[in-house]
Write a protein that holds these residues in place. Structure first.
Motif, short mmCIF file in Angstrom:
data_model
loop_
_atom_site.label_atom_id
_atom_site.label_comp_id
_atom_site.label_asym_id
_atom_site.label_seq_id
_atom_site.Cartn_x
_atom_site.Cartn_y
_atom_site.Cartn_z
N SER A 9 0.81 -1.21 0.00
CA SER A 9 0.00 0.00 0.00
C SER A 9 0.85 1.27 0.00
O SER A 9 0.33 2.36 0.03
CB SER A 9 -0.90 -0.01 1.24
OG SER A 9 -0.09 -0.13 2.39
N LEU A 44 -4.46 -8.12 -3.97
CA LEU A 44 -5.15 -9.31 -3.50
C LEU A 44 -5.41 -10.27 -4.66
O LEU A 44 -5.48 -11.47 -4.47
CB LEU A 44 -6.45 -8.92 -2.79
CG LEU A 44 -6.14 -8.36 -1.40
CD1 LEU A 44 -6.96 -7.15 -1.08
CD2 LEU A 44 -6.31 -9.43 -0.35
N GLY A 47 -3.22 -12.95 -4.85
CA GLY A 47 -3.31 -13.90 -3.74
C GLY A 47 -2.48 -13.48 -2.55
O GLY A 47 -2.20 -14.27 -1.66
N VAL A 48 -2.07 -12.21 -2.51
CA VAL A 48 -1.22 -11.74 -1.43
C VAL A 48 -2.04 -10.99 -0.38
O VAL A 48 -2.75 -10.04 -0.70
CB VAL A 48 -0.09 -10.82 -1.96
CG1 VAL A 48 0.63 -10.12 -0.82
CG2 VAL A 48 0.90 -11.64 -2.77
N MET A 49 -1.98 -11.46 0.87
CA MET A 49 -2.73 -10.83 1.94
C MET A 49 -1.82 -10.04 2.87
O MET A 49 -2.24 -9.12 3.54
CB MET A 49 -3.41 -11.91 2.76
CG MET A 49 -4.87 -11.70 2.97
SD MET A 49 -5.50 -13.14 3.81
CE MET A 49 -5.91 -12.42 5.36
N SER A 50 -0.56 -10.50 2.97
CA SER A 50 0.34 -9.75 3.84
C SER A 50 1.40 -9.08 2.97
O SER A 50 2.14 -9.75 2.25
CB SER A 50 0.99 -10.64 4.89
OG SER A 50 0.86 -11.98 4.55
N HIS A 62 7.24 -14.01 -3.16
CA HIS A 62 7.42 -13.67 -1.75
C HIS A 62 6.20 -12.90 -1.23
O HIS A 62 5.59 -12.15 -1.97
CB HIS A 62 8.67 -12.80 -1.60
CG HIS A 62 8.89 -12.31 -0.20
ND1 HIS A 62 9.51 -13.08 0.74
CD2 HIS A 62 8.53 -11.16 0.41
CE1 HIS A 62 9.53 -12.41 1.88
NE2 HIS A 62 8.95 -11.25 1.71
N ALA A 63 5.86 -13.13 0.05
CA ALA A 63 4.79 -12.36 0.67
C ALA A 63 5.07 -12.18 2.16
O ALA A 63 5.67 -13.06 2.78
CB ALA A 63 3.44 -13.07 0.50
N GLY A 64 4.66 -11.04 2.70
CA GLY A 64 4.73 -10.83 4.15
C GLY A 64 6.09 -10.38 4.64
O GLY A 64 6.85 -11.16 5.18
#
Lengths: 78, 314
Positions: A9, A44, A47-50, A62-64
């Protein structure tokens, strides 16, 4: 040329992530294109939430959180 | 140490106003930052596996009653920065978690968390902590239930419902002890890096209150005899933002000035749970009527909490 997308964000961690990839790419002499994706629906949709998340050539790698520098180097060498 | 710094090094006397304020400041800076680092590290190690993706799986497809309790507890166990509130909100709704359950999580998360709980317990005793925890959870769960009962899904921005996540990408977790310790340190850097300024400002205000504002001032404007003290405290707190850690020194100073516990807790809840910046972030996913309901409900709930405690403990 590797195409990276940094998903986030616009928070501090996302900026740090983009900078990390940019610096590593310069150090290793790899040509990269980095795009920052800030649209939530798009993030999103991957498929990325974090956040932050990293997309390399259309695939989420990579995520989070800020990725480990070693990992970034692996992406650049692959 | 605070004694040594304020009285020996700076040559202030214990009964001067400045000496008193400086003493409070040094003592609280040391206490709070040590506590904050230890708590965040310890909880970070334990929590390294509690990713948003995992929470989503835990909440999805659960029957309503347990889901509300679980959402409250998860909210208490996780300190989410406001920049992850939006993806989390969408991710939960997309998984079919009811709106009310999702909102319970969003209300409890900033208000009740492990940092607040451990600090309140260490500095103010377990009774106030237990009261704070139980009422914070209750306010979150009742808020979620009300939102559900009123069918507030219609006030979620339309684009949210159109998002399809497909395969959810998991946050990578290193389960080894070293990996967990690294995660703990990373959390310390991240969270302390985010909150230190609020904590310093909070301690500064606490110290100022402690040294300079006379007891009678508070007794007059916010003491037990003023029936409007609680709503006043809540209204003042709405636009302001600080995190729970930053509020602790202010709470400590206000209680020491003889303010009633209910009034002080209502102020703390109002400052941590509702703020203009948070409402602006939630505006990305929620329409204005829902935000208005959210703010009014919380304000009324905090006023209720304040009166209840003042009545029960007063």
């Amino acid at each position: 040329m590797k195409a990276f997308k940094v998903l986030g964000s616009g928070c501090k961690n996302c900026i740090s992530t983009a900078k990390l990839i940019e610096d590593k790419a310069k150090a290793l002499g790899v040509a990269v294109e980095i795009e920052k994706v800030t649209d939530m629906a798009a993030i999103l949709g991957f498929g990325v939430m974090s956040t932050p998340g990293v997309v390399l050539d259309g695939k989420v790698v990579h995520a989070g959180g800020i990725p480990q520098p070693d990992k970034v180097a692996d992406w650049l060498r692959a | 140490m605070a004694d040594w710094f304020a009285f020996s090094l700076l040559g202030l006397t214990a009964d001067s106003k400045l000496g008193d304020a400086v003493h409070f400041f040094v003592e609280d800076v040391t206490k709070i930052f040590v506590l904050l680092t230890v708590i965040v590290f310890a909880v970070g190690m334990l929590r390294s596996m509690m990713t948003p993706e995992r929470m989503r799986r835990m909440l999805a497809g659960r029957r309503k009653a347990p889901a509300y309790g679980l959402a409250g507890l998860l909210g208490a166990a996780t300190p989410f920065c406001s920049c992850s509130a939006v993806p989390l909100f969408i991710g939960l709704l997309e998984a079919g978690v009811p709106m009310g359950v999702t909102m319970t999580f969003l209300i409890t998360s900033p208000m009740v968390n492990e940092v607040a709980v451990v600090m309140l317990a260490a500095l103010l005793g377990w009774k106030i902590t237990a009261l704070y925890f139980v009422t914070g959870m209750t306010v979150g769960i009742l808020g979620g239930l009300a939102i559900d009962a009123l069918g507030m899904e219609r006030f979620v921005e339309d684009y949210v419902w159109k998002i399809r996540m497909g395969q959810v990408v998991e946050t990578e977790v290193d389960h080894s002890l070293r990996g967990r310790m690294a995660y703990g340190w990373q959390q310390v850097r991240e969270i302390v890096g985010r909150v230190w300024l609020y904590v310093l400002i909070g301690i500064g205000i606490g110290a100022g209150l402690h040294g300079y504002v006379p007891q009678e001032f508070f007794a007059r404007i916010a003491g037990p005899d003023n029936p409007f003290a609680v709503p006043f405290a809540v209204l003042v707190g709405i636009p302001l933002y600080s995190n729970a850690a930053g509020m602790i020194p202010i709470v400590e100073a206000l209680l020491a000035k003889g303010l009633p516990v209910g009034t002080v807790l209502a102020l703390m809840m109002s400052i941590t749970a509702i703020s203009l910046p948070e409402l602006m972030i939630l505006r990305k996913v929620l329409k204005v009527p829902m935000l208005a309901f959210f703010a009014v409900y919380l304000a009324v709930a905090f006023i209720g909490v304040g009166y209840l405690f003042n009545f029960v403990l007063g």
